[in-house]
Design a protein around this motif. Structure first.
Motif: not given
Length: 200
Positions: A49-51, A56-57, A70-72, A99-100
């Motif tokens: 998990l990248l903040t 957050t990604t 959809g876009d992942r 992202r998200g």
């Protein structure tokens, strides 16, 4: 902890998902433990998990099939089992920097900790993600005695971000197949590539 950071989560294999995954994982570990004359361990897989400033990604590796539309944030794909099988979406995995996004089984994590702080390692990891090795899932591509899988990808990405992955092994009593392969892939002195099968 506030601010940009990289978090590593260790999640039990099959947590919150199909009982088939849990059963096959336990059977695989039982066979290897018997072969290696050691105690069985609970298997885990890694997620990142990248903040950062943009939010957050989530960085995770999953099968191509059965994913939400959809876009992942997919940045790479690789074959499962054998390169020729990778022509079918049923035998491909995807590496995504979403992202998200969410990690469906994150609530079952047995450990979650910050392994790097600051914007620089986060940016380095995201920049390196499209270049992650696309070795065949389930094979000992580096001839290091460990198969390539999602844990390998996470270990390699951490190294690309300047984080030494070797000391970040899972908690005691748990094992992460593939972690050593990722460490080997990130090493400048990594073994020559191969395709030896070491997993199901």
């Amino acid at each position: 902890m506030d601010g940009p950071r990289i978090e590593l989560a260790w999640i039990p294999l099959g947590a919150g998902g199909s009982p088939v995954v849990r059963f096959s994982g336990r059977a695989y570990e039982a066979l290897l433990a018997r072969r290696d004359h050691r105690e069985r361990c609970a298997l885990v897989h890694a997620a990142l998990l990248l903040t950062h400033d943009a939010g957050t990604t989530v960085v995770e590796v999953t099968p191509v099939w059965g994913q939400p539309p959809g876009d992942r944030g997919v940045v790479a794909e690789g074959p499962v089992g054998a390169r020729v099988l990778g022509r079918s979406r049923w035998f491909r995995y995807e590496v995504r920097c979403w992202r998200g996004g969410t990690v469906p089984d994150l609530a079952w994590a047995v450990e979650r900790r910050t392994v790097a702080s600051g914007e620089a390692p986060v940016r380095a990891l995201l920049a390196a993600a499209p270049a992650v090795p696309r070795h065949v899932w389930g094979r000992d591509a580096l001839r290091c005695g460990d198969m390539w899988n999602s844990n390998s990808v996470v270990a390699w990405l951490l190294a690309a971000a300047g984080v030494e992955p070797a000391p970040l092994a899972p908690p005691p009593g748990r094992r992460a197949p593939g972690w050593a392969a990722g460490v080997a892939a990130a090493s400048p002195a990594r073994p020559a590539p191969g395709d030896r099968v070491t997993g199901p």
